[in-house]
Scaffold this active site. Structure first.
Site, mmCIF file in Angstrom:
data_model
loop_
_atom_site.group_PDB
_atom_site.id
_atom_site.type_symbol
_atom_site.label_atom_id
_atom_site.label_comp_id
_atom_site.label_asym_id
_atom_site.label_seq_id
_atom_site.Cartn_x
_atom_site.Cartn_y
_atom_site.Cartn_z
ATOM 1 C CD GLU A 130 51.701 35.914 75.078
ATOM 2 O OE1 GLU A 130 50.767 35.137 75.285
ATOM 3 O OE2 GLU A 130 51.574 37.152 74.994
ATOM 4 N N GLY A 145 56.625 33.783 69.295
ATOM 5 C CA GLY A 145 56.115 33.349 68.006
ATOM 6 C C GLY A 145 57.268 33.209 67.031
ATOM 7 N NE ARG A 146 59.700 38.486 64.064
ATOM 8 C CZ ARG A 146 59.133 39.026 62.980
ATOM 9 N NH1 ARG A 146 59.495 38.627 61.792
ATOM 10 N NH2 ARG A 146 58.220 39.971 63.109
ATOM 11 N N GLY A 165 58.538 38.257 71.490
ATOM 12 C CA GLY A 165 59.430 39.314 71.018
ATOM 13 C C GLY A 165 60.901 38.950 71.008
ATOM 14 C CB CYS A 193 52.566 45.272 38.101
ATOM 15 S SG CYS A 193 52.201 43.827 37.102
HETATM 16 C C1 PLP Z 1 52.703 38.946 68.409
HETATM 17 C C2 PLP Z 1 52.622 38.652 69.845
HETATM 18 C C3 PLP Z 1 53.463 37.696 70.420
HETATM 19 C C4 PLP Z 1 54.559 36.997 69.664
HETATM 20 O O1 PLP Z 1 55.542 37.906 69.305
HETATM 21 P P1 PLP Z 1 56.889 37.400 68.579
HETATM 22 O O2 PLP Z 1 57.627 38.652 68.278
HETATM 23 O O3 PLP Z 1 56.459 36.673 67.361
HETATM 24 O O4 PLP Z 1 57.604 36.512 69.529
HETATM 25 C C5 PLP Z 1 53.290 37.407 71.760
HETATM 26 N N1 PLP Z 1 52.337 38.034 72.489
HETATM 27 C C6 PLP Z 1 51.518 38.969 71.959
HETATM 28 C C7 PLP Z 1 50.509 39.615 72.822
HETATM 29 C C8 PLP Z 1 51.634 39.316 70.637
HETATM 30 O O5 PLP Z 1 50.830 40.249 70.129
#
Ligand code: PLP
Length: 358
Positions: A235, A237-238, A201, A308
């Site tokens: 953990e 991601g983004r 997050g 479209c």
């Molecule tokens: C989606 C998710 C993440 C990664 O979130 P980001 O906003 O991409 O950093 C980490 N842990 C869980 C459980 C998620 O669902």
């Protein structure tokens, strides 16, 4: 904002639209994140982007991968055998509950009972959904995720020698800056549990791409608030992969409708859904390679795709110059971009995928 080497590579691409991933940039960024977080276990949340080339680069820096489905589990296991996997996700099937893991993030008391019923060994983190104020988030994970105090209390007596409680898993919100995440961490790490996964997050600003999440402050702050001997894991991601991806396309038409200028681009948000899901303007650079077709100079233009539907908008009323034939490079397309998009809508050709290798 788009690096010169990316611009050069974008102009050399054989076809448009295409995704162009900057692997040296990802390597450098992941190395910096790793360096800022000594003594914190770093996992990558594969759902942000499961592209194999990206996973191979991240594998140099992460301690493991967070997978949220049997599909992601199979993908990472085949690509990078033997890595530590944290298996999460709401609504796990029995088949998913039986998958090998380093940790499994249990979402409910019933899920824990089903895990026990497999008869397999399991190392569990309970996903908690605490009633904590989360300010300034783009998205909060309240609702169905994890368990409240009642659910946790129901789980605690169920653990056995084979199905062991290792600690807590949390993922409370998306789009938080380091100080907001540290305030949450201060509360979440104040537990006797030996292991806490603080989730992802970390904020990414699409409006101001240069404003990056402060990993150094986050790492230093975590070192202060953690308890001695506690295993702390994150953990993201983004915030790891967003920056390395680019969607490169070409202008097919420029026109004015009731006074408003539109540039119509090959492809669309069925390849890059991020601006629709986030409701933002995707940052872009126009490379003036066009010919003598229509164009506009220094005025507000809305960039749309070939779908479209009026929702197929990449960016609205951005002051720019753009002409038919120009190349447009969208930045920040490395996370929640291609892999969340509705590729088959309208049956246009899929983009090619290319990689800058430095
Ligand atoms: C989606 C998710 C993440 C990664 O979130 P980001 O906003 O991409 O950093 C980490 N842990 C869980 C459980 C998620 O669902």
């Amino acid at each position: 904002m788009i690096a010169p080497e990316v611009q050069e590579a974008a102009l050399r691409l054989p076809a448009a639209p295409a995704y162009l991933y900057d692997l040296p940039a990802l390597d450098e960024h992941a190395a910096a994140v790793r360096h800022a977080l000594p003594d914190v276990e770093l996992y990558y949340a594969v759902k942000a982007n499961p592209d194999a080339e990206l996973l191979r680069v991240l594998d140099r820096y992460v301690d493991g991968f967070e997978v949220s489905s049997g599909g992601e589990h199979a993908h990472v296991s085949a690509l990078l055998p033997g890595r530590r996997l944290a298996l999460g996700g709401p609504g796990k099937t029995d088949a998913e509950l039986g998958l090998p893991h380093h940790r499994i993030h249990v979402e409910s008391p019933y899920e824990l009972r089903r895990l026990l019923a497999t008869g397999l060994r399991a190392d569990v983190l309970l996903r908690i959904n605490p009633d904590l104020p989360v300010e300034g988030a783009a998205l909060t994970m309240s609702g169905p995720f994890g368990m409240d105090e009642t659910g946790v209390a129901e789980c605690l007596p169920l653990f056995t020698d084979r199905v062991r409680l290792r600690g807590l898993h949390t993922h409370l919100a998306s789009g938080l800056d380091a100080s907001a995440l540290l305030r949450l961490a201060g509360t979440l790490l104040d537990t006797d549990q030996p292991e806490v996964n603080l989730g992802g997050g970390m904020a990414v600003s699409y409006a101001a791409p240069a404003e990056r999440f402060d990993w150094v402050a986050y790492g230093a702050g975590l070192a202060e608030v953690r308890r001695a001997g506690q295993v702390v894991r994150i953990e993201p991601g983004r915030a790891l992969t967003a920056y390395c991806g680019h969607y490169v396309t070409r202008v097919v038409d420029v026109k004015r409708v009731r006074g408003e200028a539109y540039a119509i681009l090959l492809g669309g948000t069925h390849h890059l859904r991020t601006p629709v899901t986030k409701g933002h303007d995707q940052p872009f650079t126009v490379l003036a390679t066009g010919g003598r077709g229509p164009g506009v100079v220094d005025e507000p233009v809305t960039l749309v795709g070939q779908l479209c539907t009026p929702k197929d908008v990449f960016a609205r009323k951005i002051v720019t110059s753009v002409r038919v034939g120009d190349t447009v490079v969208f930045g920040m397309a490395g996370a929640y971009a291609w892999n969340i998009s509705h590729h088959d809508f309208l049956m246009h050709p899929r983009p090619e995928f290319h990689y800058l290798r430095g």
